[in-house]
Scaffold this motif. Structure first.
Motif, mmCIF file in Angstrom:
data_model
loop_
_atom_site.group_PDB
_atom_site.id
_atom_site.type_symbol
_atom_site.label_atom_id
_atom_site.label_comp_id
_atom_site.label_asym_id
_atom_site.label_seq_id
_atom_site.Cartn_x
_atom_site.Cartn_y
_atom_site.Cartn_z
ATOM 1 N N PHE A 13 0.709 -1.105 0.190
ATOM 2 C CA PHE A 13 0.009 0.149 0.109
ATOM 3 C C PHE A 13 0.912 1.331 0.034
ATOM 4 C CE2 PHE A 13 -2.524 3.279 2.311
ATOM 5 C CZ PHE A 13 -3.666 3.164 1.554
ATOM 6 N N TYR A 14 1.789 1.365 0.789
ATOM 7 C CA TYR A 14 2.728 2.466 1.030
ATOM 8 C C TYR A 14 3.592 2.588 -0.368
ATOM 9 C CZ TYR A 14 6.944 4.943 1.845
ATOM 10 O OH TYR A 14 8.228 5.951 1.774
ATOM 11 N N GLY A 15 3.784 1.657 -0.954
ATOM 12 C CA GLY A 15 4.568 1.596 -2.195
ATOM 13 C C GLY A 15 3.669 2.208 -3.443
ATOM 14 N N ARG A 16 2.270 2.254 -3.303
ATOM 15 C CA ARG A 16 1.396 2.649 -4.339
ATOM 16 C C ARG A 16 0.649 4.136 -3.946
ATOM 17 N NH1 ARG A 16 0.339 -1.980 -7.536
ATOM 18 N NH2 ARG A 16 1.158 -3.643 -6.508
ATOM 19 N N GLU A 17 0.455 4.272 -2.634
ATOM 20 C CA GLU A 17 -0.274 5.516 -2.342
ATOM 21 C C GLU A 17 0.227 6.568 -2.711
ATOM 22 O OE1 GLU A 17 -2.837 7.820 0.675
ATOM 23 O OE2 GLU A 17 -0.708 7.919 0.057
ATOM 24 N N ILE A 18 -0.808 7.763 -3.088
ATOM 25 C CA ILE A 18 -0.408 9.212 -3.139
ATOM 26 C C ILE A 18 -1.758 9.660 -2.448
ATOM 27 C CG2 ILE A 18 -0.077 11.065 -4.594
ATOM 28 C CD1 ILE A 18 1.582 9.463 -6.463
ATOM 29 N N SER A 19 -1.674 10.866 -1.654
ATOM 30 C CA SER A 19 -2.858 11.426 -1.244
ATOM 31 C C SER A 19 -2.916 12.955 -1.955
ATOM 32 C CB SER A 19 -2.782 11.788 0.309
ATOM 33 O OG SER A 19 -2.619 10.740 1.032
ATOM 34 N N ILE A 20 -4.096 13.001 -2.592
ATOM 35 C CA ILE A 20 -3.997 14.255 -3.527
ATOM 36 C C ILE A 20 -4.894 15.565 -2.627
ATOM 37 C CG2 ILE A 20 -3.773 12.892 -5.601
ATOM 38 C CD1 ILE A 20 -6.840 13.167 -6.055
ATOM 39 N N PRO A 21 -4.736 16.604 -3.041
ATOM 40 C CA PRO A 21 -5.525 17.733 -2.549
ATOM 41 C C PRO A 21 -6.918 17.325 -2.191
ATOM 42 C CG PRO A 21 -4.046 18.738 -4.095
ATOM 43 C CD PRO A 21 -4.336 17.164 -4.113
ATOM 44 N N MET A 22 -7.149 17.679 -0.556
ATOM 45 C CA MET A 22 -8.450 17.602 -0.144
ATOM 46 C C MET A 22 -8.812 18.354 1.160
ATOM 47 S SD MET A 22 -11.532 15.969 0.283
ATOM 48 C CE MET A 22 -11.862 14.462 -0.552
ATOM 49 N N TYR A 23 -9.613 19.232 0.988
ATOM 50 C CA TYR A 23 -9.939 20.291 2.017
ATOM 51 C C TYR A 23 -10.986 21.001 1.624
ATOM 52 C CZ TYR A 23 -6.723 23.265 -0.685
ATOM 53 O OH TYR A 23 -6.215 24.031 -1.810
ATOM 54 N N PRO A 24 -11.905 21.750 2.629
ATOM 55 C CA PRO A 24 -13.208 22.215 2.139
ATOM 56 C C PRO A 24 -13.085 23.401 1.446
ATOM 57 C CG PRO A 24 -12.900 21.958 4.547
ATOM 58 C CD PRO A 24 -11.892 21.356 4.050
ATOM 59 N N ALA A 25 -12.080 24.218 1.357
ATOM 60 C CA ALA A 25 -12.083 25.319 0.648
ATOM 61 C C ALA A 25 -11.320 25.301 -0.977
ATOM 62 C CB ALA A 25 -11.071 26.385 1.381
ATOM 63 N N LEU A 26 -11.032 23.759 -1.266
ATOM 64 C CA LEU A 26 -10.606 23.324 -2.566
ATOM 65 C C LEU A 26 -11.695 23.759 -3.695
ATOM 66 C CD1 LEU A 26 -8.127 22.069 -3.621
ATOM 67 C CD2 LEU A 26 -9.416 19.850 -3.517
ATOM 68 N N LYS A 27 -11.021 24.851 -4.412
ATOM 69 C CA LYS A 27 -12.179 25.235 -5.573
ATOM 70 C C LYS A 27 -12.409 24.227 -6.634
ATOM 71 C CE LYS A 27 -10.464 29.821 -5.266
ATOM 72 N NZ LYS A 27 -9.093 29.837 -5.617
ATOM 73 N N GLY A 28 -13.503 24.516 -7.388
ATOM 74 C CA GLY A 28 -13.809 23.591 -8.533
ATOM 75 C C GLY A 28 -12.732 23.606 -9.551
ATOM 76 N N SER A 29 -12.243 24.754 -9.733
ATOM 77 C CA SER A 29 -11.139 24.814 -10.951
ATOM 78 C C SER A 29 -9.698 24.317 -10.343
ATOM 79 C CB SER A 29 -10.804 26.319 -10.974
ATOM 80 O OG SER A 29 -10.457 27.085 -9.898
#
Ligand SMILES: *Cc1c(COP(=O)(O)O)cnc(C)c1O
Length: 400
Positions: A367-383
């Motif tokens: 799992f560690y070898g494959r995982e990437i966390s991408i942006p995730m937070y309430p103020a993230l805009k549609g664009s």
């Protein structure tokens, strides 16, 4: 959270880097802190109890003890469980080190159970085989905000008198079978963290939730040096020179893990917005699922029917681990602050030096070898969401 400097985007325009997580602090939050700073109590005033009550009202727990960090919450929860030198605490390797370190603080031994590869959560089915006569505590970690299979874990543990402490640092606002994280329906205690990257923040801060009066009373004392002023609990009562309104006594070794009133005022203000925060995260996760689910080269997180995730993290897993680093670097050079969660705890040098070896939990290592966390937070805009999706898609279309 650190906001990295801008990067050059299309046509040489400077774009602000999108971090993977970011707090949401607005003017009403700042007002709430300012009000307390101008009041009589900076610490140990009314806001701590008010925040604790708000946490109980929201989660459904009977008692809450707010402390200076999630790590402090884990430490006093472990101590309250009664774990001592030589005992064992079972947890997940795919977590922040603090989930396991709380065992070491008590001179106990962390034991790591492997995970489910599609959620990153501890595999409830793998725990039973690790239970020994020394197992005193199980710490399931709700990775990314998706709940572990708590009913199974709690049933297995309570049958043997093992204490379950949920690490819900990622999971405020999540639910297991309609019961909110923190309700402790399937555990003895639950810890939360209010670090700025988590769902709500107090700067630094944390809490332990429980329905047990016994644990609650221990936790209160552990937060404050093991001291009590409660007349009914005094050991030296009615003996001069001990009796009198001035008197308090230390009955066991505790800590100063207190949180301030201005932090709790921020926490109250933030907690008032938790539903809107979590709803925004859920909407972002739905978009990511829909758009990134089309990409051949990656897997999106699995969703379990018993869990309603609060999406602290959104993670993708590359099918070919050989390209993970390249994708990570491509994201960063495109202005996207990705992160990897987590190096299996036992592979940290401190743990290796204790004798833990590679190969202990093969699914966690994979799992560690494959995982990437991408942006995730309430103020993230549609664009911004569209930009993240495009950068990941283009990488797999070999447009880079
Ligand atoms: C953040 C976190 C903690 C520790 O919380 P702090 O408030 O930073 O001490 C513990 N466990 C997990 C899973 C976390 O993500």
């Amino acid at each position: 959270m650190a906001y990295a400097a801008g990067v050059k985007g299309d046509g040489g325009l400077i774009m602000k880097k999108i971090p993977y997580g970011y707090h949401s602090i607005r003017s009403e939050d700042i007002e709430a802190v300012r009000d307390v700073l101008g009041s009589d109590f900076i610490t140990q005033g009314p806001k701590v109890a008010e925040f604790e009550k708000a946490l109980c009202d929201y989660t459904g727990a009977k008692y809450a003890v707010a402390v200076s960090s999630g790590t402090a919450a884990l430490h006093i929860a472990a101590l309250a469980s009664g774990i001592v030198r030589g005992d064992e605490l079972i947890t997940s390797p795919i977590t922040f080190a603090a989930s396991a370190n709380c065992a070491l603080y008590c001179q106990a031994r962390p034991v790591f159970a492997d995970i489910e590869e599609d959620t990153g959560n501890i595999d409830a089915g793998g725990i039973e085989g690790l239970i020994t006569a020394k197992t005193k505590v199980i710490v399931p970690v709700h990775f990314s905000g998706q709940m572990c299979d708590m009913e199974k874990i709690y049933e297995m543990a309570s049958r043997r008198g093992i204490v379950v402490i949920e690490d819900a640092a990622h999971a405020l606002g999540a639910a297991y079978k309609k019961s909110k994280a923190g309700a402790c329906k399937y555990s003895d205690m639950t810890i939360l963290s209010f670090h700025p990257v988590k769902h709500i923040t107090t700067g630094e801060g944390g809490a332990v939730l429980t329905n047990s009066k016994n644990f609650y009373e221990k936790l209160l004392m552990l937060r404050n040096h093991g001291i009590t002023k409660d007349e009914g609990k005094l050991i030296n009562k009615e003996k001069e020179p001990f009796c009198g309104a001035w008197y308090y006594e230390m009955q066991f070794l505790g800590f100063n893990y207190r949180i301030t009133d201005f932090q709790c005022s921020l926490g109250i203000s933030q907690l008032g917005k938790i539903d809107s925060f979590v709803n925004k995260r859920r909407a972002i996760a739905d978009t990511y699922d829909r758009e990134l689910g089309k990409i051949e080269g990656i897997d999106i997180p699995a969703r379990r029917p018993y869990s309603d995730s609060s999406w602290h993290l959104y993670f993708i897993r590359v099918k070919n681990p050989g390209i993970r680093k390249k994708l990570f670097e491509h994201l960063h050079s495109s202005g996207i602050g990705a992160q990897v969660h987590y190096l299996p705890v036992y592979l940290h040098p401190y743990y290796s030096a204790m004798g833990f070896k590679k190969g202990l939990c093969p699914k966690a290592e994979d799992f560690y070898g494959r995982e990437i966390s991408i942006p995730m937070y309430p103020a993230l805009k549609g664009s911004e969401i569209r930009r993240v999706v495009k950068v990941v898609s283009d990488f797999f279309k070999k447009k880079i």
